[in-house]
Enzyme design. Structure first.
Site, mmCIF file in Angstrom:
data_model
loop_
_atom_site.group_PDB
_atom_site.id
_atom_site.type_symbol
_atom_site.label_atom_id
_atom_site.label_comp_id
_atom_site.label_asym_id
_atom_site.label_seq_id
_atom_site.Cartn_x
_atom_site.Cartn_y
_atom_site.Cartn_z
ATOM 1 C CB ALA A 3 16.484 5.768 36.570
ATOM 2 C CB THR A 60 20.879 2.696 34.786
ATOM 3 O OG1 THR A 60 20.416 3.226 36.032
ATOM 4 C CG2 THR A 60 22.354 2.951 34.664
ATOM 5 C CG ASN A 69 15.510 -4.461 40.091
ATOM 6 O OD1 ASN A 69 16.483 -4.525 39.336
ATOM 7 N ND2 ASN A 69 15.364 -3.467 40.970
ATOM 8 C CG PHE A 80 22.964 -0.972 35.135
ATOM 9 C CD1 PHE A 80 21.930 -0.594 35.975
ATOM 10 C CD2 PHE A 80 24.254 -0.536 35.449
ATOM 11 C CE1 PHE A 80 22.161 0.196 37.092
ATOM 12 C CE2 PHE A 80 24.490 0.260 36.559
ATOM 13 C CZ PHE A 80 23.451 0.621 37.397
ATOM 14 C CG ASN A 108 20.228 6.635 36.510
ATOM 15 O OD1 ASN A 108 21.097 5.790 36.370
ATOM 16 N ND2 ASN A 108 19.743 6.990 37.693
ATOM 17 C CG ASN A 124 22.531 3.904 39.409
ATOM 18 O OD1 ASN A 124 22.940 3.646 40.537
ATOM 19 N ND2 ASN A 124 21.524 3.244 38.860
ATOM 20 C CB SER A 162 22.401 -0.413 40.671
ATOM 21 O OG SER A 162 21.905 -1.712 40.428
ATOM 22 C CG ASN A 171 20.464 -5.551 40.980
ATOM 23 O OD1 ASN A 171 20.476 -6.380 41.880
ATOM 24 N ND2 ASN A 171 19.444 -4.726 40.782
ATOM 25 C CB THR A 172 26.478 -3.252 38.406
ATOM 26 O OG1 THR A 172 25.397 -3.138 37.465
ATOM 27 C CG2 THR A 172 27.791 -3.222 37.644
ATOM 28 C CE LYS A 205 17.876 6.030 42.111
ATOM 29 N NZ LYS A 205 16.959 5.585 41.047
ATOM 30 C CG ASN A 251 19.437 2.572 43.204
ATOM 31 O OD1 ASN A 251 18.553 1.792 42.884
ATOM 32 N ND2 ASN A 251 20.386 2.943 42.372
ATOM 33 C CB THR A 252 16.535 -0.943 45.032
ATOM 34 O OG1 THR A 252 17.805 -1.308 44.462
ATOM 35 C CG2 THR A 252 15.580 -0.556 43.925
ATOM 36 C CE1 TYR A 296 9.170 0.266 37.574
ATOM 37 C CE2 TYR A 296 11.522 0.565 37.862
ATOM 38 C CZ TYR A 296 10.467 -0.121 37.304
ATOM 39 O OH TYR A 296 10.705 -1.183 36.461
ATOM 40 C CB THR A 297 7.688 -0.072 43.259
ATOM 41 O OG1 THR A 297 9.105 -0.218 43.077
ATOM 42 C CG2 THR A 297 7.088 -1.420 43.593
#
Length: 340
Positions: free
Chosen positions: A65, A89, A114, A118, A145, A178, A181, A183-184, A215, A244-245, A319-320
């Site tokens: 994702a 996501t 990153n 989302f 996701n 998810n 993350s 970032n939220t 995840k 995840n990251t 992904y990366t």
């Protein structure tokens, strides 16, 4: 060839702009007649099929994702040889994500930071695209996701996830929650077992017969990963995606000033390899042998994929490295697995 193009041309472009350009090419490759030609050179061998989650995956290797947030390039990614594509996501409410710039390359580390937040067109838009995809019957498995809408309080997360699950589960081969993350705001707090269990219970009820996975983050202590894994089994989930990251920045070769300038966000790519293997080991030790574990993090080569499979992963995602390896990455992985 691609490495030269990447270093001398693509690195001159803003990472997010380069991603959008790549997506346009991938979407073209998914359209006829280009898809016929692409599949002729990328299709996994029949013996590479994996049976999991009650599904048949053409290859053990899929795209994680984050790459295709809005289900716009599934046909192209399918044509490129990925065994499954996890979109998203996706959030119930459309959102723009965090302010730009929000995507940064760490080329020396073959990594990315990153803080996208989302950014996506919302569950309704994703559902419309998935309905159209289902009519075309893609070869690859399609996972969805789902995450929390940023405008809603954490206290309203259950209803928010349930809204997405109700709309998207009937169109997904599997559904992934998810909660990991970075970032939220407040999202990772949902990973505490006492809050995660009722959330997953509600989403599982909304998902019906669609397999449900969760995840997790790599930054959790091993004992918490064990607790979540055991809870996932007890709640009747179909699997865990690990992971995840990370918010860690340990052991990077990139100039620290460059890393600092990139700022907050999730780190992905080659530096996660060791932690990915550690998390996979912890999860596998806590769940039954037939429980699906999808490993992701630091995967670059067929050897990396095989290492995860040997360590107990059912499936593997990446992904990366797509950014650093180029459009034939899945083909390289699938052919490399056959040669091992």
């Amino acid at each position: 060839m691609y490495s030269l193009l990447f270093r001398h041309v693509l690195t001159r472009f803003d990472p997010e702009s380069a991603h959008h350009a790549a997506m346009a090419v991938i979407r073209t490759l998914g359209a006829r007649p280009f898809s016929w030609v692409t599949r002729a050179v990328t299709a996994p061998a029949p013996e590479q099929q994996v049976h999991a989650l009650g599904l048949t995956f053409p290859s053990p290797f899929g795209v994680a994702a984050g790459f295709d947030k809005n289900a716009v390039a599934v046909r192209g990614l399918d044509a490129l040889g990925f065994g499954h594509i996890e979109i998203g996501t996706v959030t119930a409410i459309p959102q723009d994500g965090n302010p730009k710039p929000r995507l940064f390359r760490l080329v020396e580390d073959r990594a990315v930071i990153n803080r996208m937040g989302f950014n996506n067109a919302g569950a309704d838009a994703a559902a419309g695209r998935l309905r159209a995809l289902r009519r075309r019957r893609p070869r690859a498995v399609i996972g969805v996701n789902i995450g929390k809408s940023r405008v809603l309080a954490v206290e309203d997360a259950v209803d928010d996830y349930v809204a997405s699950a109700t709309l998207l589960a009937p169109l997904a081969d599997y559904l992934a929650v998810n909660v990991s993350s970075p970032n939220t705001p407040g999202l990772r707090g949902l990973q505490a077992v006492e809050t995660l269990a009722p959330l997953l219970r509600a989403v599982r009820a909304a998902a019906g017969a669609t397999p449900l996975l969760v995840k997790i983050a790599p930054d959790l202590p091993d004992e918490e990963i064990t607790a979540i894994s055991r809870m996932a089994v007890a709640e009747g989930l179909a699997g865990i995606i690990a992971h995840n990251t990370t918010i860690a920045r340990d052991g990077l070769r990139t100039d620290p000033a460059v890393v600092e300038d990139a700022g907050a966000g999730g780190l992905s790519g080659a530096p996660l390899k060791q932690r990915s293997l550690e998390v996979l080991s912890v999860v596998r030790a806590a769940v039954p042998a037939d429980f699906c574990v999808i490993a992701v993090g630091g995967v670059e080569t067929a050897h990396d994929v095989q290492e995860r499979l040997d360590a107990g992963a059912t499936l593997v995602q990446g992904y990366t490295a797509f950014l650093y390896r180029g459009p034939l990455w899945a083909r390289q992985i699938n052919r490399g697995l056959r040669a091992l």
